[in-house]
Scaffold this motif. Structure first.
Motif, mmCIF file in Angstrom:
data_model
loop_
_atom_site.group_PDB
_atom_site.id
_atom_site.type_symbol
_atom_site.label_atom_id
_atom_site.label_comp_id
_atom_site.label_asym_id
_atom_site.label_seq_id
_atom_site.Cartn_x
_atom_site.Cartn_y
_atom_site.Cartn_z
ATOM 1 N N VAL A 116 -16.795 11.108 48.617
ATOM 2 C CA VAL A 116 -15.643 11.940 49.108
ATOM 3 C C VAL A 116 -15.003 12.372 48.101
ATOM 4 O O VAL A 116 -14.534 11.469 47.051
ATOM 5 N N SER A 118 -11.826 13.706 45.654
ATOM 6 C CA SER A 118 -10.237 13.408 45.551
ATOM 7 C C SER A 118 -9.531 14.258 46.426
ATOM 8 O O SER A 118 -8.772 13.905 47.290
ATOM 9 N N SER A 121 -9.913 13.292 50.208
ATOM 10 C CA SER A 121 -9.781 11.874 50.517
ATOM 11 C C SER A 121 -8.664 11.567 51.526
ATOM 12 O O SER A 121 -8.815 10.573 52.531
ATOM 13 N N VAL A 124 -9.901 12.635 55.206
ATOM 14 C CA VAL A 124 -10.674 11.592 55.847
ATOM 15 C C VAL A 124 -9.988 10.503 56.183
ATOM 16 O O VAL A 124 -10.218 9.990 57.262
ATOM 17 N N ALA A 125 -9.096 9.784 55.072
ATOM 18 C CA ALA A 125 -8.189 8.849 55.603
ATOM 19 C C ALA A 125 -7.421 8.933 56.638
ATOM 20 O O ALA A 125 -7.091 7.972 57.514
ATOM 21 N N LEU A 195 -11.126 7.832 47.748
ATOM 22 C CA LEU A 195 -11.005 7.458 49.283
ATOM 23 C C LEU A 195 -10.318 6.059 49.180
ATOM 24 O O LEU A 195 -9.412 5.999 50.240
#
Length: 268
Positions: A116, A118, A121, A124-125, A195
């Motif tokens: 993933v 930057s 990230s 997704v988090a 990530l």
């Protein structure tokens, strides 16, 4: 009469920054999203523990857990499904989410099998923590990045260290059993990015007890055995795990194939 050979040439008709005006802007990438197998698409999950695996040892180990059930996936549109196998495989570029039922508590496992960037990230988090998945505690498993580690790393070194949110550290002070036992904290002067950092920051922001465990080296049976020991003594204590006799042999072959392609500068 001007000397066309020695005179200073006239300036370009375009400034350097103007040259990009002729390049069409790239289309923004679609947002990542979650897909669950449940018919109730508005359902939220409240696991007692969410394990997010990104390192090679943790992915290989958790992929072979026999008691888990596939319940969903996180779709990152820049990684197409073409080329992925029908059944979950470690060679897929995917992020499958599993449920691991342990008596009266629910454990969820996310296997992040792609890199993933930057820029993606935090998106997704945000999907993995705090919206539809609202865990009590989070354990993140990643590898040490040599570029961010203060000091030299040798391929002969085998270790793991941890970082915790303030809420996890307070819970340990009040008697809660740590998710990972017997580890030192990440050394001062070293940093975590990408990530893993976004996930731990998300835990801190949402006031969730979170632990990041990073191991070294990236590949090898010894480091997989270390991660396995840490999990079975801590977060997965008492959980039925795979007894596949070929697990270590398979990972040994996988590690050797990966080590062959690693740049030697990784270890300097």
């Amino acid at each position: 009469m001007d000397d066309v050979v020695t005179d200073i040439p006239p300036p370009s008709r375009f400034m350097l920054e103007d040259l990009n005006n002729f390049t069409p802007p790239s289309h923004p990438l679609p947002s990542p999203f979650l897909v669950f197998s449940t018919l109730d698409y508005s359902k939220s999950f409240h696991p007692s523990l969410l394990i997010i695996a990104m390192s090679s040892p943790s992915l290989h180990l958790l992929h072979h857990l026999s008691s888990k059930t596939l319940i969903g996936t996180l779709v990152l549109p820049e990684f197409p499904f073409s080329g992925n196998s029908v059944e979950p495989s470690l060679s897929d570029k995917s992020c499958n989410i599993y449920a691991l039922n342990d008596s009266d508590r629910l454990i969820m496992i996310a296997l992040v099998q792609y890199s993933v960037t930057s820029e993606r990230s935090h998106a997704v988090a945000k999907l993995l923590i705090g919206e539809r998945i609202i865990p009590e505690r989070v354990l993140i498993l990643d590898s040490v990045q040599s570029r961010n580690f203060r000091g030299k790393l040798s391929p002969d070194d085998i270790f793991a260290v941890k970082l915790e949110t303030s809420f996890e550290r307070k819970s340990s002070d009040t008697g809660d059993s740590p998710l990972i036992k017997g580890l030192d904290y990440f050394p001062s002067g070293s940093v975590v990015d990408g990530l893993a950092a976004a996930l731990l920051s998300r835990c801190q922001l949402k006031k969730i007890k979170g632990t990041l465990c990073v191991s070294w080296p990236h590949f090898g049976v010894s480091v997989m055995s270390l991660v396995k020991s840490l999990l079975l003594k801590g977060a997965l204590a008492g959980i039925n795990h795979s007894s596949d006799a070929d697990l270590e042999d398979e990972y040994l072959r996988f590690s050797r194939s990966k080590d062959f392609h690693l740049d030697s500068e990784l270890y300097t």
